[in-house]
Enzyme design. Structure first.
Site, PDB file in Angstrom:
ATOM      1  N   ASP A  61       0.810  -1.223   0.000  1.00 31.09           N
ATOM      2  CA  ASP A  61       0.000   0.000   0.000  1.00 31.09           C
ATOM      3  C   ASP A  61       0.843   1.274   0.000  1.00 31.09           C
ATOM      4  O   ASP A  61       0.312   2.368   0.193  1.00 31.09           O
ATOM      5  CB  ASP A  61      -0.924  -0.006   1.231  1.00 31.09           C
ATOM      6  CG  ASP A  61      -2.055  -1.013   1.089  1.00 31.09           C
ATOM      7  OD1 ASP A  61      -2.879  -0.842   0.173  1.00 31.09           O
ATOM      8  OD2 ASP A  61      -2.089  -1.996   1.864  1.00 31.09           O
ATOM      9  N   GLU A  66       0.045   9.545   0.986  1.00 38.24           N
ATOM     10  CA  GLU A  66      -0.589  10.573   1.820  1.00 38.24           C
ATOM     11  C   GLU A  66      -0.757  10.125   3.267  1.00 38.24           C
ATOM     12  O   GLU A  66      -0.680  10.927   4.194  1.00 38.24           O
ATOM     13  CB  GLU A  66      -1.970  10.925   1.262  1.00 38.24           C
ATOM     14  CG  GLU A  66      -2.779  11.780   2.216  1.00 38.24           C
ATOM     15  CD  GLU A  66      -4.134  12.175   1.687  1.00 38.24           C
ATOM     16  OE1 GLU A  66      -5.003  11.310   1.554  1.00 38.24           O
ATOM     17  OE2 GLU A  66      -4.310  13.362   1.404  1.00 38.24           O
ATOM     18  N   ASP A  67      -0.984   8.838   3.456  1.00 34.76           N
ATOM     19  CA  ASP A  67      -1.297   8.358   4.802  1.00 34.76           C
ATOM     20  C   ASP A  67      -0.117   8.402   5.759  1.00 34.76           C
ATOM     21  O   ASP A  67      -0.303   8.280   6.966  1.00 34.76           O
ATOM     22  CB  ASP A  67      -1.832   6.911   4.721  1.00 34.76           C
ATOM     23  CG  ASP A  67      -3.184   6.865   4.051  1.00 34.76           C
ATOM     24  OD1 ASP A  67      -3.993   7.771   4.300  1.00 34.76           O
ATOM     25  OD2 ASP A  67      -3.433   5.927   3.265  1.00 34.76           O
ATOM     26  N   ARG A  86       1.278  -1.506   7.254  1.00 36.71           N
ATOM     27  CA  ARG A  86       1.692  -0.247   6.635  1.00 36.71           C
ATOM     28  C   ARG A  86       2.717   0.526   7.478  1.00 36.71           C
ATOM     29  O   ARG A  86       3.230   1.552   7.031  1.00 36.71           O
ATOM     30  CB  ARG A  86       0.460   0.638   6.345  1.00 36.71           C
ATOM     31  CG  ARG A  86      -0.532  -0.011   5.383  1.00 36.71           C
ATOM     32  CD  ARG A  86      -1.466   0.998   4.750  1.00 36.71           C
ATOM     33  NE  ARG A  86      -0.722   1.995   3.990  1.00 36.71           N
ATOM     34  CZ  ARG A  86      -1.256   3.094   3.459  1.00 36.71           C
ATOM     35  NH1 ARG A  86      -2.536   3.328   3.607  1.00 36.71           N
ATOM     36  NH2 ARG A  86      -0.511   3.949   2.795  1.00 36.71           N
ATOM     37  N   ARG A 132      -8.412   3.470  11.649  1.00 36.13           N
ATOM     38  CA  ARG A 132      -6.961   3.639  11.504  1.00 36.13           C
ATOM     39  C   ARG A 132      -6.383   4.688  12.461  1.00 36.13           C
ATOM     40  O   ARG A 132      -5.220   4.598  12.847  1.00 36.13           O
ATOM     41  CB  ARG A 132      -6.629   4.064  10.071  1.00 36.13           C
ATOM     42  CG  ARG A 132      -7.088   3.095   8.998  1.00 36.13           C
ATOM     43  CD  ARG A 132      -6.276   1.817   9.012  1.00 36.13           C
ATOM     44  NE  ARG A 132      -6.774   0.880   8.011  1.00 36.13           N
ATOM     45  CZ  ARG A 132      -6.372   0.848   6.744  1.00 36.13           C
ATOM     46  NH1 ARG A 132      -5.473   1.705   6.331  1.00 36.13           N
ATOM     47  NH2 ARG A 132      -6.881  -0.038   5.918  1.00 36.13           N
ATOM     48  N   HIS A 162     -11.438   6.514   5.697  1.00 37.01           N
ATOM     49  CA  HIS A 162     -10.730   7.711   6.154  1.00 37.01           C
ATOM     50  C   HIS A 162     -11.652   8.927   6.054  1.00 37.01           C
ATOM     51  O   HIS A 162     -12.572   8.941   5.233  1.00 37.01           O
ATOM     52  CB  HIS A 162      -9.503   7.980   5.262  1.00 37.01           C
ATOM     53  CG  HIS A 162      -8.365   7.030   5.467  1.00 37.01           C
ATOM     54  ND1 HIS A 162      -7.783   6.337   4.441  1.00 37.01           N
ATOM     55  CD2 HIS A 162      -7.682   6.682   6.583  1.00 37.01           C
ATOM     56  CE1 HIS A 162      -6.791   5.585   4.910  1.00 37.01           C
ATOM     57  NE2 HIS A 162      -6.714   5.770   6.203  1.00 37.01           N
ATOM     58  N   CYS A 249      -4.914  10.300  -1.765  1.00 34.94           N
ATOM     59  CA  CYS A 249      -4.020   9.307  -1.121  1.00 34.94           C
ATOM     60  C   CYS A 249      -2.697   9.167  -1.845  1.00 34.94           C
ATOM     61  O   CYS A 249      -1.719   8.686  -1.261  1.00 34.94           O
ATOM     62  CB  CYS A 249      -4.659   7.934  -1.096  1.00 34.94           C
ATOM     63  SG  CYS A 249      -6.390   7.938  -0.766  1.00 34.94           S
TER      64      CYS A 249
HETATM   65  C1  CIR Z   1      -5.391   0.993   2.842  1.00 38.84           C
HETATM   66  O1  CIR Z   1      -6.366   0.300   3.132  1.00 38.84           O
HETATM   67  O2  CIR Z   1      -4.660   1.483   3.692  1.00 38.84           O
HETATM   68  C2  CIR Z   1      -5.087   1.245   1.382  1.00 38.84           C
HETATM   69  N1  CIR Z   1      -5.450   0.086   0.637  1.00 38.84           N
HETATM   70  C3  CIR Z   1      -5.833   2.448   0.882  1.00 38.84           C
HETATM   71  C4  CIR Z   1      -5.414   3.723   1.544  1.00 38.84           C
HETATM   72  C5  CIR Z   1      -6.172   4.881   1.027  1.00 38.84           C
HETATM   73  N2  CIR Z   1      -5.682   6.078   1.567  1.00 38.84           N
HETATM   74  C6  CIR Z   1      -6.423   7.134   1.802  1.00 38.84           C
HETATM   75  O3  CIR Z   1      -7.658   7.083   1.697  1.00 38.84           O
HETATM   76  N3  CIR Z   1      -5.808   8.227   2.242  1.00 38.84           N
END
Ligand code: CIR
Length: 254
Positions: A61, A66-67, A86, A132, A162, A249
């Site tokens: 991922d 961004e996360d 992650r 999260r 999110h 993201c």
């Molecule tokens: C996750 O589940 O962490 C990733 N597959 C998708 C993350 C998406 N990020 C976001 O909305 N900022």
């Protein structure tokens, strides 16, 4: 407000093993690469200088960069991602962030936070409490923001992955809002562009220097944002949608 730079991270072949709840099938890696290149071109077209980190194939991922960090005009905060798979994404991101920021702080255990849960509205940051991002993570972020003369507040989420899966700040006191965020007290003083349930995914739109990037294939939302006076750029991000990821993201803007 003007964004000068962005950081992206190219998807690696392990993308196909990313976390998902979407039920839309497995991403096509080659198509994802092409869509990612088009995304970078779109950022460049908005006047942003893009730093592309190489793929991190150990972390499926990692392209959802961004996360991993919150970049504010006064300093950076490295997240502690909520999904254990992650957590290892942040080390390389921190190195790149340190090339641009002197003030770099971190969310520490037991806090967890994905910056997809953090929406910047001027000097204020809304932080979604989600599967999260926990209260400890949010409280740490709010203290750091306050130490820089900024502010933050929490927004409990009912269903969304999110915060920014369902709401996007488009500057000009305007937000695109979907689902549970259409009637939230926290956002009632803004001019709201409602996103219909059948186009929910398009609520994750991205304002960059006057333009708004919108996911392709959601004509009602595209029209509504365009009618609100924005220059809209539609981008196909179907392969990232398969992993619950949206336009925001895929980059860190600052
Ligand atoms: C996750 O589940 O962490 C990733 N597959 C998708 C993350 C998406 N990020 C976001 O909305 N900022």
């Amino acid at each position: 407000m003007r964004f000068l730079r962005a950081i992206v991270r190219e998807p690696g072949p392990s993308l196909v093993h990313g976390i998902t709840s979407a039920n839309l099938g497995v991403p096509d890696y080659d198509l994802a690469l092409r869509q990612h290149r088009a995304y970078v071109e779109a950022l460049t077209g908005c006047g942003v200088r893009v730093t592309a980190m190489p793929a991190d194939n150990e972390h499926p991922d990692a392209t959802f960069v961004e996360d991993t960090a919150l970049l504010t005009p006064r300093g950076a905060i490295i997240m502690r991602p909520g999904a254990p798979t992650r957590r290892g994404e942040t080390a390389e991101v921190e190195k790149v962030v340190r090339e641009h920021f002197t003030a770099v702080e971190r969310v520490e255990a037991p806090g967890t936070a994905d910056a997809g849960d953090i929406m910047m509205v001027g000097d204020h940051y809304y932080i979604g409490l989600s599967g999260r991002t926990n209260l400890s993570g949010a409280d740490q972020i709010i203290s750091i923001l306050e130490s820089h003369g900024l502010s933050g507040s929490t927004v409990p989420l009912d269903h969304m992955l999110h915060l920014k899966s369902g709401v996007s700040y488009l500057e000009n006191h305007t937000m695109a809002v979907a689902g549970e965020f259409r009637r939230r007290r926290e956002f009632s003083s803004f001019q709201l562009i409602p996103v219909d349930d059948d186009e929910m995914y398009a609520a994750n739109s991205l304002w960059i220097n006057g333009r708004v990037l919108v996911a392709a294939g959601f004509p009602k939302t595209e029209k509504a944002i365009s009618n609100a006076g924005y220059d809209v750029v539609a981008l196909d991000v179907s392969e990232f949608r398969k992993l619950d990821g949206g336009l925001s993201c895929l980059s860190l803007r600052f």
